[in-house]
Design a protein around this motif. Sequence first.
Motif, PDB file in Angstrom:
ATOM      1  N   LEU A 100       0.812  -1.205   0.000  1.00  0.00           N
ATOM      2  CA  LEU A 100       0.000   0.000   0.000  1.00  0.00           C
ATOM      3  C   LEU A 100       0.852   1.265   0.000  1.00  0.00           C
ATOM      4  CD1 LEU A 100      -2.838   1.328   0.320  1.00  0.00           C
ATOM      5  CD2 LEU A 100      -2.503   1.137   2.798  1.00  0.00           C
ATOM      6  N   THR A 101       0.468   2.230  -0.826  1.00  0.00           N
ATOM      7  CA  THR A 101       1.047   3.564  -0.775  1.00  0.00           C
ATOM      8  C   THR A 101      -0.064   4.526  -0.396  1.00  0.00           C
ATOM      9  OG1 THR A 101       2.700   3.063  -2.477  1.00  0.00           O
ATOM     10  CG2 THR A 101       2.223   5.384  -2.086  1.00  0.00           C
ATOM     11  N   GLY A 102      -0.054   5.000   0.834  1.00  0.00           N
ATOM     12  CA  GLY A 102      -1.115   5.879   1.309  1.00  0.00           C
ATOM     13  C   GLY A 102      -0.715   6.584   2.586  1.00  0.00           C
ATOM     14  N   CYS A 103      -1.436   7.664   2.914  1.00  0.00           N
ATOM     15  CA  CYS A 103      -1.142   8.425   4.131  1.00  0.00           C
ATOM     16  C   CYS A 103      -2.331   9.304   4.480  1.00  0.00           C
ATOM     17  CB  CYS A 103       0.103   9.298   3.944  1.00  0.00           C
ATOM     18  SG  CYS A 103      -0.104  10.641   2.744  1.00  0.00           S
ATOM     19  N   THR A 104      -2.326   9.797   5.696  1.00  0.00           N
ATOM     20  CA  THR A 104      -3.279  10.812   6.112  1.00  0.00           C
ATOM     21  C   THR A 104      -2.766  12.181   5.664  1.00  0.00           C
ATOM     22  OG1 THR A 104      -2.250  11.322   8.251  1.00  0.00           O
ATOM     23  CG2 THR A 104      -3.724   9.421   8.169  1.00  0.00           C
ATOM     24  N   ALA A 199      -5.016   9.741   1.492  1.00  0.00           N
ATOM     25  CA  ALA A 199      -4.311  10.107   0.262  1.00  0.00           C
ATOM     26  C   ALA A 199      -3.746   8.852  -0.370  1.00  0.00           C
ATOM     27  CB  ALA A 199      -3.190  11.099   0.559  1.00  0.00           C
ATOM     28  N   GLY A 200      -4.094   8.618  -1.639  1.00  0.00           N
ATOM     29  CA  GLY A 200      -3.705   7.406  -2.327  1.00  0.00           C
ATOM     30  C   GLY A 200      -4.838   6.413  -2.465  1.00  0.00           C
ATOM     31  N   HIS A 201      -5.993   6.726  -1.885  1.00  0.00           N
ATOM     32  CA  HIS A 201      -7.174   5.865  -1.974  1.00  0.00           C
ATOM     33  C   HIS A 201      -7.591   5.732  -3.441  1.00  0.00           C
ATOM     34  CE1 HIS A 201     -11.309   4.479  -1.512  1.00  0.00           C
ATOM     35  NE2 HIS A 201     -11.100   4.301  -0.218  1.00  0.00           N
ATOM     36  N   PRO A 202      -7.929   4.523  -3.905  1.00  0.00           N
ATOM     37  CA  PRO A 202      -8.292   4.352  -5.317  1.00  0.00           C
ATOM     38  C   PRO A 202      -9.535   5.142  -5.724  1.00  0.00           C
ATOM     39  CG  PRO A 202      -8.704   2.340  -4.052  1.00  0.00           C
ATOM     40  CD  PRO A 202      -7.900   3.231  -3.182  1.00  0.00           C
ATOM     41  N   GLY A 203     -10.416   5.455  -4.773  1.00  0.00           N
ATOM     42  CA  GLY A 203     -11.611   6.218  -5.093  1.00  0.00           C
ATOM     43  C   GLY A 203     -11.424   7.717  -5.052  1.00  0.00           C
ATOM     44  N   MET A 204     -10.229   8.190  -4.710  1.00  0.00           N
ATOM     45  CA  MET A 204      -9.929   9.625  -4.623  1.00  0.00           C
ATOM     46  C   MET A 204     -10.977  10.395  -3.809  1.00  0.00           C
ATOM     47  SD  MET A 204      -8.309  10.645  -8.318  1.00  0.00           S
ATOM     48  CE  MET A 204      -7.984  12.306  -7.732  1.00  0.00           C
ATOM     49  N   PRO A 205     -11.232  10.010  -2.549  1.00  0.00           N
ATOM     50  CA  PRO A 205     -12.233  10.719  -1.748  1.00  0.00           C
ATOM     51  C   PRO A 205     -11.808  12.148  -1.460  1.00  0.00           C
ATOM     52  CG  PRO A 205     -10.950   9.244  -0.364  1.00  0.00           C
ATOM     53  CD  PRO A 205     -10.567   8.948  -1.786  1.00  0.00           C
ATOM     54  N   GLU A 206     -12.815  13.025  -1.300  1.00  0.00           N
ATOM     55  CA  GLU A 206     -12.540  14.421  -0.995  1.00  0.00           C
ATOM     56  C   GLU A 206     -12.250  14.600   0.500  1.00  0.00           C
ATOM     57  OE1 GLU A 206     -15.873  16.695  -2.315  1.00  0.00           O
ATOM     58  OE2 GLU A 206     -15.146  16.770  -4.381  1.00  0.00           O
ATOM     59  N   PRO A 207     -11.570  15.685   0.847  1.00  0.00           N
ATOM     60  CA  PRO A 207     -11.284  15.948   2.259  1.00  0.00           C
ATOM     61  C   PRO A 207     -12.463  16.639   2.936  1.00  0.00           C
ATOM     62  CG  PRO A 207     -10.394  17.716   0.944  1.00  0.00           C
ATOM     63  CD  PRO A 207     -10.986  16.724  -0.035  1.00  0.00           C
ATOM     64  N   ASP A 208     -12.455  16.641   4.247  1.00  0.00           N
ATOM     65  CA  ASP A 208     -13.315  17.536   5.014  1.00  0.00           C
ATOM     66  C   ASP A 208     -12.628  18.894   5.097  1.00  0.00           C
ATOM     67  OD1 ASP A 208     -15.185  15.575   5.503  1.00  0.00           O
ATOM     68  OD2 ASP A 208     -14.379  15.050   7.482  1.00  0.00           O
ATOM     69  N   LEU A 209     -13.396  19.973   4.939  1.00  0.00           N
ATOM     70  CA  LEU A 209     -12.884  21.330   5.066  1.00  0.00           C
ATOM     71  C   LEU A 209     -13.680  22.049   6.143  1.00  0.00           C
ATOM     72  CD1 LEU A 209     -12.592  22.406   1.302  1.00  0.00           C
ATOM     73  CD2 LEU A 209     -10.834  21.365   2.745  1.00  0.00           C
ATOM     74  N   LEU A 210     -12.988  22.702   7.051  1.00  0.00           N
ATOM     75  CA  LEU A 210     -13.630  23.426   8.135  1.00  0.00           C
ATOM     76  C   LEU A 210     -13.017  24.810   8.246  1.00  0.00           C
ATOM     77  CD1 LEU A 210     -15.560  23.377  10.621  1.00  0.00           C
ATOM     78  CD2 LEU A 210     -13.612  22.562  11.963  1.00  0.00           C
ATOM     79  N   ASN A 211     -13.862  25.847   8.146  1.00  0.00           N
ATOM     80  CA  ASN A 211     -13.388  27.213   8.315  1.00  0.00           C
ATOM     81  C   ASN A 211     -13.560  27.627   9.772  1.00  0.00           C
ATOM     82  OD1 ASN A 211     -14.218  30.483   7.939  1.00  0.00           O
ATOM     83  ND2 ASN A 211     -12.431  29.741   6.855  1.00  0.00           N
TER      84      ASN A 211
END
Length: 270
Positions: A100-104, A199-211
Amino acid sequence: MELRTAGWTAGGRLVTATAGSVVGNRYPENYDVLHLDTVRPLAVVADGMGDGPGSTAAGRTAVEVFVRQTAAVTGPAALRAAVAAVQRAVREAGRGIDGLTGCTLTAFISGGEAVSGRESDSGRGSDSGRGSGSGGESDHAGGAWIVQLGDSRAYRLRDGVLELLTTDHTAAWLGVLNGWYAPDSREAWIGRHRLTRYAGHPGMPEPDLLNVSLRPGDRFLLCTDGVSDQLDDRVLAGALTGRAAVPELLEATLTAGGADNATAVLIDVS
């Protein structure tokens, strides 16, 4: 223990940051990647998945690309585009690597500039990247953005109350939230390291963004799970309320067993 410091102005506030990382006792090297920018209000933490070459490649690639892609803009659309670029780059970096190649990826980012005379120590990821970015968005109300992908966390201490601002993108979090199993169950324990977004997920999920707004006295903590898994929220609340510094937090993870790489960034607003 490597320590870095930086000072910025953001939203009319002075923002100072201290960051550090320890290897701990489980792994022979550090798979966490830390960036504390010298030019603008930006702190990034990534935690590689596993202990192989894919972990190293993912963390370094994710941080480098995110820093470069956010050099010009920090609005929500641009941040999502930056994380999409991270996803593509990490997946490309994993080609030819077994396993696996991935990270937070967790970041604090705001418009602003460095305060003269303060800069981070030299080391991996300490130089500010430059890139084109996209769009022309500015920060909302002079605050900051929290970007979250995975289970490295962001906390805020305000008026003596410690709040977890981010959601862990794990099977355990989903299971407990939806009542599939109890928080202290075996299923929750197993699922705590099964990331649903990274990061590296095959589905390319979006991040959570909080202002978030920036108020004098606010204290933010960005950390990998080597901190949050070993120091529970009551310990963290007591330490941060008592104005504990990064070395004390990291030393506490070693005292607790040093079962993982541990990285922490403390950001103070005045």
